[in-house]
Design an enzyme around this catalytic site. Sequence first.
Site, PDB file in Angstrom:
ATOM      1  N   LYS A  22       0.834  -1.210   0.000  1.00 41.47           N
ATOM      2  CA  LYS A  22       0.000   0.000   0.000  1.00 41.47           C
ATOM      3  C   LYS A  22       0.868   1.259   0.000  1.00 41.47           C
ATOM      4  O   LYS A  22       0.641   2.179  -0.785  1.00 41.47           O
ATOM      5  CB  LYS A  22      -0.943  -0.032   1.210  1.00 41.47           C
ATOM      6  CG  LYS A  22      -1.805   1.198   1.394  1.00 41.47           C
ATOM      7  CD  LYS A  22      -3.020   0.909   2.252  1.00 41.47           C
ATOM      8  CE  LYS A  22      -2.761   0.885   3.728  1.00 41.47           C
ATOM      9  NZ  LYS A  22      -2.479   2.201   4.346  1.00 41.47           N
ATOM     10  N   SER A 167       7.531   9.076  11.917  1.00 40.63           N
ATOM     11  CA  SER A 167       6.389   8.899  11.014  1.00 40.63           C
ATOM     12  C   SER A 167       6.831   9.101   9.574  1.00 40.63           C
ATOM     13  O   SER A 167       7.315  10.173   9.203  1.00 40.63           O
ATOM     14  CB  SER A 167       5.288   9.901  11.361  1.00 40.63           C
ATOM     15  OG  SER A 167       4.427  10.080  10.252  1.00 40.63           O
ATOM     16  N   GLN A 169       4.857   9.335   7.157  1.00 36.99           N
ATOM     17  CA  GLN A 169       3.942  10.278   6.497  1.00 36.99           C
ATOM     18  C   GLN A 169       4.422  11.711   6.707  1.00 36.99           C
ATOM     19  O   GLN A 169       4.392  12.520   5.788  1.00 36.99           O
ATOM     20  CB  GLN A 169       2.522  10.068   7.018  1.00 36.99           C
ATOM     21  CG  GLN A 169       1.989   8.688   6.628  1.00 36.99           C
ATOM     22  CD  GLN A 169       0.598   8.408   7.138  1.00 36.99           C
ATOM     23  OE1 GLN A 169       0.021   9.179   7.892  1.00 36.99           O
ATOM     24  NE2 GLN A 169       0.058   7.271   6.729  1.00 36.99           N
ATOM     25  N   ASP A 315       1.843  -1.191  12.102  1.00 37.11           N
ATOM     26  CA  ASP A 315       0.557  -1.634  11.545  1.00 37.11           C
ATOM     27  C   ASP A 315       0.286  -3.113  11.827  1.00 37.11           C
ATOM     28  O   ASP A 315      -0.829  -3.597  11.604  1.00 37.11           O
ATOM     29  CB  ASP A 315       0.525  -1.382  10.028  1.00 37.11           C
ATOM     30  CG  ASP A 315       0.640   0.108   9.707  1.00 37.11           C
ATOM     31  OD1 ASP A 315       0.333   0.933  10.591  1.00 37.11           O
ATOM     32  OD2 ASP A 315       1.055   0.447   8.579  1.00 37.11           O
ATOM     33  N   ARG A 346      -6.240   1.970  17.993  1.00 37.40           N
ATOM     34  CA  ARG A 346      -6.023   0.517  17.893  1.00 37.40           C
ATOM     35  C   ARG A 346      -5.663  -0.131  19.229  1.00 37.40           C
ATOM     36  O   ARG A 346      -5.664  -1.357  19.310  1.00 37.40           O
ATOM     37  CB  ARG A 346      -4.981   0.212  16.803  1.00 37.40           C
ATOM     38  CG  ARG A 346      -5.534   0.412  15.409  1.00 37.40           C
ATOM     39  CD  ARG A 346      -4.522   0.087  14.317  1.00 37.40           C
ATOM     40  NE  ARG A 346      -5.138   0.279  12.997  1.00 37.40           N
ATOM     41  CZ  ARG A 346      -4.467   0.423  11.875  1.00 37.40           C
ATOM     42  NH1 ARG A 346      -3.141   0.408  11.878  1.00 37.40           N
ATOM     43  NH2 ARG A 346      -5.099   0.590  10.723  1.00 37.40           N
ATOM     44  N   ARG A 389      -7.418  -3.208   9.443  1.00 40.54           N
ATOM     45  CA  ARG A 389      -6.494  -4.129  10.138  1.00 40.54           C
ATOM     46  C   ARG A 389      -7.190  -4.842  11.301  1.00 40.54           C
ATOM     47  O   ARG A 389      -6.863  -5.980  11.619  1.00 40.54           O
ATOM     48  CB  ARG A 389      -5.238  -3.397  10.591  1.00 40.54           C
ATOM     49  CG  ARG A 389      -4.529  -2.740   9.412  1.00 40.54           C
ATOM     50  CD  ARG A 389      -3.037  -2.724   9.485  1.00 40.54           C
ATOM     51  NE  ARG A 389      -2.534  -1.935   8.367  1.00 40.54           N
ATOM     52  CZ  ARG A 389      -2.238  -2.415   7.156  1.00 40.54           C
ATOM     53  NH1 ARG A 389      -2.360  -3.700   6.905  1.00 40.54           N
ATOM     54  NH2 ARG A 389      -1.800  -1.634   6.191  1.00 40.54           N
TER      55      ARG A 389
HETATM   56  O1  SPQ Z   1      -2.631   5.486   5.324  1.00 41.11           O
HETATM   57  P1  SPQ Z   1      -3.028   5.187   6.732  1.00 41.11           P
HETATM   58  O2  SPQ Z   1      -4.510   5.265   6.877  1.00 41.11           O
HETATM   59  O3  SPQ Z   1      -2.320   6.037   7.748  1.00 41.11           O
HETATM   60  O4  SPQ Z   1      -2.618   3.655   6.982  1.00 41.11           O
HETATM   61  C1  SPQ Z   1      -1.862   2.937   7.979  1.00 41.11           C
HETATM   62  C2  SPQ Z   1      -2.391   1.454   7.906  1.00 41.11           C
HETATM   63  O5  SPQ Z   1      -2.601   0.785   8.919  1.00 41.11           O
HETATM   64  O6  SPQ Z   1      -2.518   0.991   6.779  1.00 41.11           O
HETATM   65  C3  SPQ Z   1      -1.982   3.506   9.402  1.00 41.11           C
HETATM   66  F1  SPQ Z   1      -3.117   3.506   9.898  1.00 41.11           F
HETATM   67  O7  SPQ Z   1      -0.476   2.849   7.614  1.00 41.11           O
HETATM   68  C4  SPQ Z   1       0.467   3.930   7.656  1.00 41.11           C
HETATM   69  C5  SPQ Z   1       1.546   3.616   8.675  1.00 41.11           C
HETATM   70  O8  SPQ Z   1       1.023   3.418   9.966  1.00 41.11           O
HETATM   71  C6  SPQ Z   1       1.079   4.052   6.275  1.00 41.11           C
HETATM   72  C7  SPQ Z   1       2.359   4.818   6.250  1.00 41.11           C
HETATM   73  C8  SPQ Z   1       2.911   5.269   4.952  1.00 41.11           C
HETATM   74  O9  SPQ Z   1       2.572   4.695   3.907  1.00 41.11           O
HETATM   75  O10 SPQ Z   1       3.741   6.210   4.977  1.00 41.11           O
HETATM   76  C9  SPQ Z   1       3.080   5.088   7.405  1.00 41.11           C
HETATM   77  C10 SPQ Z   1       2.605   4.717   8.749  1.00 41.11           C
HETATM   78  O11 SPQ Z   1       2.037   5.862   9.378  1.00 41.11           O
HETATM   79  P2  SPQ Z   1       2.943   6.962  10.119  1.00 41.11           P
HETATM   80  O12 SPQ Z   1       1.948   7.876  10.778  1.00 41.11           O
HETATM   81  O13 SPQ Z   1       3.760   6.201  11.126  1.00 41.11           O
HETATM   82  O14 SPQ Z   1       3.751   7.647   9.132  1.00 41.11           O
END
Ligand code: SPQ
Length: 433
Positions: A22, A167, A169, A315, A346, A389
Amino acid sequence: MDKVLTGKSPSLKGTIRVPGDKSISHRAIMLGAIAEGTTRVQNFLMGEDCLSTIDCFRKLGVSIDITEDSVTVLGRGFLGLKEPSEILYTGNSGTTTRLILGVLAAAPFHTILTGDSSIAKRPMKRVTGPLRQMGADIDGREDGNLTPLSIRGGHTKGIEYHSPVASAQVKSAILLAGLHSNGTTIVTEPARSRDHTERMLKAFGGDVTVNELAVSVEGGQTLTATSIEVPGDISSAAFFLVAGAIVQDSEIRLEKVGLNETRTGIIDVLKSMGASLSISNIREVNFEPVGDLTISTSQLVATEVGGENISRLIDEIPIIALLATQANGVTVIKDAEELKVKETNRIDTVVSELKKLGANIKATEDGMIITGPTSLKGDVEVSSFGDHRIGMMLSIASCICNGQIVIKDADAISVSYPSFFAHLEQLQTVKSV
Ligand code: SPQ
């Protein structure tokens, strides 16, 4: 949609290919959209989250064609993006919402974006804060923390940002803005988060420097289109890895799974709990390691999960909690406060739903404590609470439950694994020889 699952599986056997990763699928569309030329993405995840990313970039004027075996992105460079006439809808996807904010921060036009009721509760200040420091004009509820958000980008400058959270993201949003800002952008994290953006930038000919926990990019770069083959998602594979370990008389092989070390915490946990797991056929595709995993029914012991490993398996914690219910001893999961700001809280949803099945589990401030082994009961109704999940974890739990379970809102699973139930049924129907 509710899903009725019949309970205890006599065994799970066979080989499956989990769908594309993903995180990597989102990034392939985003980098393809801002690159020059035509990018072809194979094994793209056709889950709802990644389709939200495609939909948003189409509204930004990017042509994206979906065929049975690939997705083609007609990138016209960053300057080819257009002010959207409609509101961008990011659905349930935190990755779409946060990463696209990074792209929009540097784009010289106005955009409004919003998502579903879960996205409306997830904190965006962690991204909008640094993007404002770079010069983007962002507003939204709670001073730009919650969707709907409005953003007017352009004329951004590079920053040196020390992120308080590990993170991907946050890191990726700032790097995406930095690519089209004046000067250098440096993001430093407290622990290493998944590094797919950095690796994929290299595949698109980008210049990115990684120095331990600091990642930097220069502004004004041009990315060049490429071909991306997305590896199988280890976060999806994790459900069947755990299933193979806890369901009696099982052996499951998962092919072409991404083995990026920023994501393989689940493999370390399974091994530390005594699971019979082997890895073969390791190779590299588009700067990402890929391999085949085979797991079989195992005697499990409790473990401790925490510290810097948390970002390598964040995750996977819902399915690790189920795994721990079948291990001998007390498993402690700590340092995982980030679980509270995912699609659901979660910590709460894992603990409440596993308790309904009879697990010995309790919530802590930053994780959970699980004592095992416990035999899980059936004839219970549980809920995913709209979290993919949680839905998949409960479906795997059903394979060791003493009776039927009903999962409410099971359709949330299509966010990341639309073929999940087909794969589960396939493994349930292969007979032992
Ligand atoms: O996209 P989303 O909704 O945040 O999805 C999740 C998941 O469980 O699929 C988190 F709820 O994954 C994130 C992950 O936890 C996907 C991600 C990425 O692709 O950069 C990074 C992680 O989040 P973060 O906040 O740690 O950067």
